[in-house]
Write a protein that holds these residues in place. Sequence first.
Motif, PDB file in Angstrom:
ATOM      1  N   TRP A   1     -62.730  -1.626  45.813  1.00 24.66           N
ATOM      2  CA  TRP A   1     -62.300  -1.907  47.175  1.00 24.66           C
ATOM      3  C   TRP A   1     -60.999  -2.690  47.140  1.00 24.66           C
ATOM      4  O   TRP A   1     -60.638  -3.279  46.126  1.00 24.66           O
ATOM      5  CB  TRP A   1     -63.362  -2.660  47.971  1.00 24.66           C
ATOM      6  CG  TRP A   1     -63.766  -4.001  47.414  1.00 24.66           C
ATOM      7  CD1 TRP A   1     -64.812  -4.260  46.591  1.00 24.66           C
ATOM      8  CD2 TRP A   1     -63.121  -5.268  47.640  1.00 24.66           C
ATOM      9  NE1 TRP A   1     -64.871  -5.595  46.289  1.00 24.66           N
ATOM     10  CE2 TRP A   1     -63.851  -6.235  46.929  1.00 24.66           C
ATOM     11  CE3 TRP A   1     -62.025  -5.673  48.391  1.00 24.66           C
ATOM     12  CZ2 TRP A   1     -63.507  -7.594  46.926  1.00 24.66           C
ATOM     13  CZ3 TRP A   1     -61.672  -7.013  48.396  1.00 24.66           C
ATOM     14  CH2 TRP A   1     -62.405  -7.957  47.673  1.00 24.66           C
ATOM     15  N   ARG A   2     -60.295  -2.666  48.269  1.00 20.55           N
ATOM     16  CA  ARG A   2     -59.006  -3.349  48.389  1.00 20.55           C
ATOM     17  C   ARG A   2     -58.850  -3.897  49.801  1.00 20.55           C
ATOM     18  O   ARG A   2     -59.137  -3.200  50.780  1.00 20.55           O
ATOM     19  CB  ARG A   2     -57.850  -2.394  48.089  1.00 20.55           C
ATOM     20  CG  ARG A   2     -56.456  -3.029  48.129  1.00 20.55           C
ATOM     21  CD  ARG A   2     -55.399  -1.974  47.832  1.00 20.55           C
ATOM     22  NE  ARG A   2     -54.085  -2.542  47.600  1.00 20.55           N
ATOM     23  CZ  ARG A   2     -53.161  -2.765  48.554  1.00 20.55           C
ATOM     24  NH1 ARG A   2     -53.454  -2.473  49.833  1.00 20.55           N
ATOM     25  NH2 ARG A   2     -51.984  -3.279  48.249  1.00 20.55           N
ATOM     26  N   ALA A   3     -58.438  -5.142  49.922  1.00 19.74           N
ATOM     27  CA  ALA A   3     -58.170  -5.760  51.210  1.00 19.74           C
ATOM     28  C   ALA A   3     -56.720  -6.229  51.244  1.00 19.74           C
ATOM     29  O   ALA A   3     -56.210  -6.757  50.248  1.00 19.74           O
ATOM     30  CB  ALA A   3     -59.107  -6.943  51.449  1.00 19.74           C
ATOM     31  N   ALA A   4     -56.045  -6.008  52.374  1.00 19.22           N
ATOM     32  CA  ALA A   4     -54.623  -6.355  52.463  1.00 19.22           C
ATOM     33  C   ALA A   4     -54.280  -6.796  53.878  1.00 19.22           C
ATOM     34  O   ALA A   4     -54.888  -6.341  54.858  1.00 19.22           O
ATOM     35  CB  ALA A   4     -53.757  -5.171  52.060  1.00 19.22           C
ATOM     36  N   VAL A   5     -53.300  -7.689  53.978  1.00 19.26           N
ATOM     37  CA  VAL A   5     -52.734  -8.106  55.262  1.00 19.26           C
ATOM     38  C   VAL A   5     -51.221  -8.059  55.140  1.00 19.26           C
ATOM     39  O   VAL A   5     -50.662  -8.241  54.049  1.00 19.26           O
ATOM     40  CB  VAL A   5     -53.193  -9.529  55.658  1.00 19.26           C
ATOM     41  CG1 VAL A   5     -54.686  -9.562  55.928  1.00 19.26           C
ATOM     42  CG2 VAL A   5     -52.833 -10.544  54.566  1.00 19.26           C
ATOM     43  N   GLY A   6     -50.543  -7.779  56.258  1.00 19.16           N
ATOM     44  CA  GLY A   6     -49.091  -7.694  56.205  1.00 19.16           C
ATOM     45  C   GLY A   6     -48.459  -7.962  57.559  1.00 19.16           C
ATOM     46  O   GLY A   6     -49.114  -7.888  58.608  1.00 19.16           O
ATOM     47  N   VAL A   7     -47.150  -8.258  57.521  1.00 21.95           N
ATOM     48  CA  VAL A   7     -46.411  -8.566  58.738  1.00 21.95           C
ATOM     49  C   VAL A   7     -44.980  -8.044  58.592  1.00 21.95           C
ATOM     50  O   VAL A   7     -44.425  -8.005  57.486  1.00 21.95           O
ATOM     51  CB  VAL A   7     -46.414 -10.091  59.013  1.00 21.95           C
ATOM     52  CG1 VAL A   7     -45.773 -10.848  57.873  1.00 21.95           C
ATOM     53  CG2 VAL A   7     -45.714 -10.410  60.334  1.00 21.95           C
ATOM     54  N   GLU A   8     -44.402  -7.630  59.715  1.00 25.09           N
ATOM     55  CA  GLU A   8     -42.992  -7.238  59.778  1.00 25.09           C
ATOM     56  C   GLU A   8     -42.376  -7.896  61.010  1.00 25.09           C
ATOM     57  O   GLU A   8     -42.980  -7.889  62.095  1.00 25.09           O
ATOM     58  CB  GLU A   8     -42.852  -5.719  59.868  1.00 25.09           C
ATOM     59  CG  GLU A   8     -41.393  -5.265  60.001  1.00 25.09           C
ATOM     60  CD  GLU A   8     -41.269  -3.772  60.229  1.00 25.09           C
ATOM     61  OE1 GLU A   8     -41.015  -3.043  59.264  1.00 25.09           O
ATOM     62  OE2 GLU A   8     -41.438  -3.330  61.403  1.00 25.09           O
ATOM     63  N   TYR A   9     -41.162  -8.430  60.849  1.00 23.22           N
ATOM     64  CA  TYR A   9     -40.491  -9.123  61.946  1.00 23.22           C
ATOM     65  C   TYR A   9     -39.038  -8.685  62.018  1.00 23.22           C
ATOM     66  O   TYR A   9     -38.338  -8.614  61.000  1.00 23.22           O
ATOM     67  CB  TYR A   9     -40.573 -10.638  61.743  1.00 23.22           C
ATOM     68  CG  TYR A   9     -39.823 -11.437  62.782  1.00 23.22           C
ATOM     69  CD1 TYR A   9     -40.268 -11.471  64.109  1.00 23.22           C
ATOM     70  CD2 TYR A   9     -38.676 -12.137  62.451  1.00 23.22           C
ATOM     71  CE1 TYR A   9     -39.580 -12.201  65.074  1.00 23.22           C
ATOM     72  CE2 TYR A   9     -37.979 -12.878  63.400  1.00 23.22           C
ATOM     73  CZ  TYR A   9     -38.432 -12.896  64.717  1.00 23.22           C
ATOM     74  OH  TYR A   9     -37.747 -13.608  65.664  1.00 23.22           O
ATOM     75  N   ILE A  10     -38.576  -8.364  63.232  1.00 24.70           N
ATOM     76  CA  ILE A  10     -37.179  -7.999  63.480  1.00 24.70           C
ATOM     77  C   ILE A  10     -36.621  -8.999  64.487  1.00 24.70           C
ATOM     78  O   ILE A  10     -37.051  -9.013  65.654  1.00 24.70           O
ATOM     79  CB  ILE A  10     -37.057  -6.579  64.055  1.00 24.70           C
ATOM     80  CG1 ILE A  10     -37.837  -5.578  63.209  1.00 24.70           C
ATOM     81  CG2 ILE A  10     -35.587  -6.158  64.141  1.00 24.70           C
ATOM     82  CD1 ILE A  10     -37.905  -4.194  63.812  1.00 24.70           C
ATOM     83  N   PRO A  11     -35.677  -9.842  64.101  1.00 27.37           N
ATOM     84  CA  PRO A  11     -35.161 -10.860  65.036  1.00 27.37           C
ATOM     85  C   PRO A  11     -34.579 -10.258  66.317  1.00 27.37           C
ATOM     86  O   PRO A  11     -34.899 -10.682  67.424  1.00 27.37           O
ATOM     87  CB  PRO A  11     -34.097 -11.595  64.207  1.00 27.37           C
ATOM     88  CG  PRO A  11     -34.543 -11.399  62.786  1.00 27.37           C
ATOM     89  CD  PRO A  11     -35.147 -10.026  62.738  1.00 27.37           C
ATOM     90  N   ASP A  12     -33.688  -9.258  66.174  1.00 24.92           N
ATOM     91  CA  ASP A  12     -33.063  -8.627  67.341  1.00 24.92           C
ATOM     92  C   ASP A  12     -32.574  -7.247  66.939  1.00 24.92           C
ATOM     93  O   ASP A  12     -31.522  -7.110  66.321  1.00 24.92           O
ATOM     94  CB  ASP A  12     -31.905  -9.484  67.864  1.00 24.92           C
ATOM     95  CG  ASP A  12     -31.303  -8.927  69.154  1.00 24.92           C
ATOM     96  OD1 ASP A  12     -31.784  -7.886  69.633  1.00 24.92           O
ATOM     97  OD2 ASP A  12     -30.344  -9.538  69.665  1.00 24.92           O
TER      98      ASP A  12
END
Length: 451
Positions: free
Chosen positions: A344-355
């Motif tokens: 099994w595999r667990a993952a979390v992630g985020v992406e952010y674009i200022p403008d």
Amino acid sequence: MFIFRNSILTIALVVVALASQAQTNAIQPKSNSPYSRFGLGDLNDQYFAASGGMAGLSAAFYDASHINLLNPASLAQLQATAFEVGMFGKYSKLKEGDNTDEVWSGNLNYLALAFPLKNSINEALDRSKSPWGVGMGFALVPYSNVGYDIESITTNPEYGTTSNTLKGSGGTYRIQWGTGVRYKKFSVGVNAGYQFGKLINSRLVIFDSLDNSFSTDFLDEISLNGFVFNVGVQYTHEFKKAGPKGTTEPKGERLIFGAYAGNGGSFKTNSSKLYQRVNIVDYVLLDTILRESGRRQEGAMPSEFSVGIMYEKVNKLRIGAEYSAAAWSGYRNEAKPENLLDTWRAAVGVEYIPDIISYNKYSRRIRYRAGAFYSLDPRSISGEQLKRYGVTLGFGFPIILPRQQTSFVNIAIEGGQFGLPGDTGLRETYAKATIGFTLNDNTWFFKRKFN
């Protein structure tokens, strides 16, 4: 006990020098990953650089400009033709007890082409918005890799010291076709792939303590091929806000649910064996113990699934989580029988674009990504399952090409550990960088009109 090239005992150095013409030395691994001699080798990540910066989130991930073939339902969200190519470089430090080795490796990571079958420019010119979306994609990706070069010294009361030189190379690949269909907020897709490759494993056994002893050279080669399939779904829930005259309209935020699963499929193998007894001093062939070729057998890949959820503020923020599992206990290979474990595999992630529309600061248009993951590997040593965990960073650099179509250079950086915990066995500490080029073109299937 593994003894790597940087710390081989003197007796092993002499042995390898004398055996320079042996068939084991004809194998030149591109990397040194001792665990890759088990199963199909080290399993490669199947996601591309854009999602790689977010720990490989794929179940609920879609993007108008990037390809996600892991969940074929995402292809229905493409707004432009995308051609993607990725390459990686990896540094690994292997450690077992007081023995260490440093390894550099790299290769082509993937080739992919995907396109929408309905052109968004046509819809804009016709002033009509269809509830339907259709996309299709093709890809060539490495699935597993075999590469190791190990010296093992064992002691037997009857034979004394024995040197074992183990080498392996090869791997498996997948050619994939996928298509996705969207109706309003719901998408469904299917992938069909052809898996093929060759695994080469060899072992040279030398009885160091016996005078005038003969050595044994073992060479096993397995070619395999078969078809694999999976299906995927995605659903997007749009958050609404009050509009004029009592109506509601999208507020630019949404929640995406995604899942995909595959039954693994079966494969066929064609194997050969060549076992020889040699005089290692001058490498004279004394006897062929076994020569076998063209032996056809069968095997089966594991079934697997992945589920995920992602919150998205359009063109600003993505936050997601994902859980995946694979039934590797159902893996079967008659040509190389092994007992593997479920993963099994667990993952979390985020992406952010200022403008995303900033015109005077390029840094504000860059996509900044980060993630973390923890997973179990199907292989085990002495009853303990191997583990892999790490963190990721990513950057998506937009590039404006002719016709004002935006393309991307995506970079994903991953650092982590793989193997057995603590000092109980071989452990790999690694840093991996992947660079992907995404070229977009929105003129495919464009209906030109003349007045």
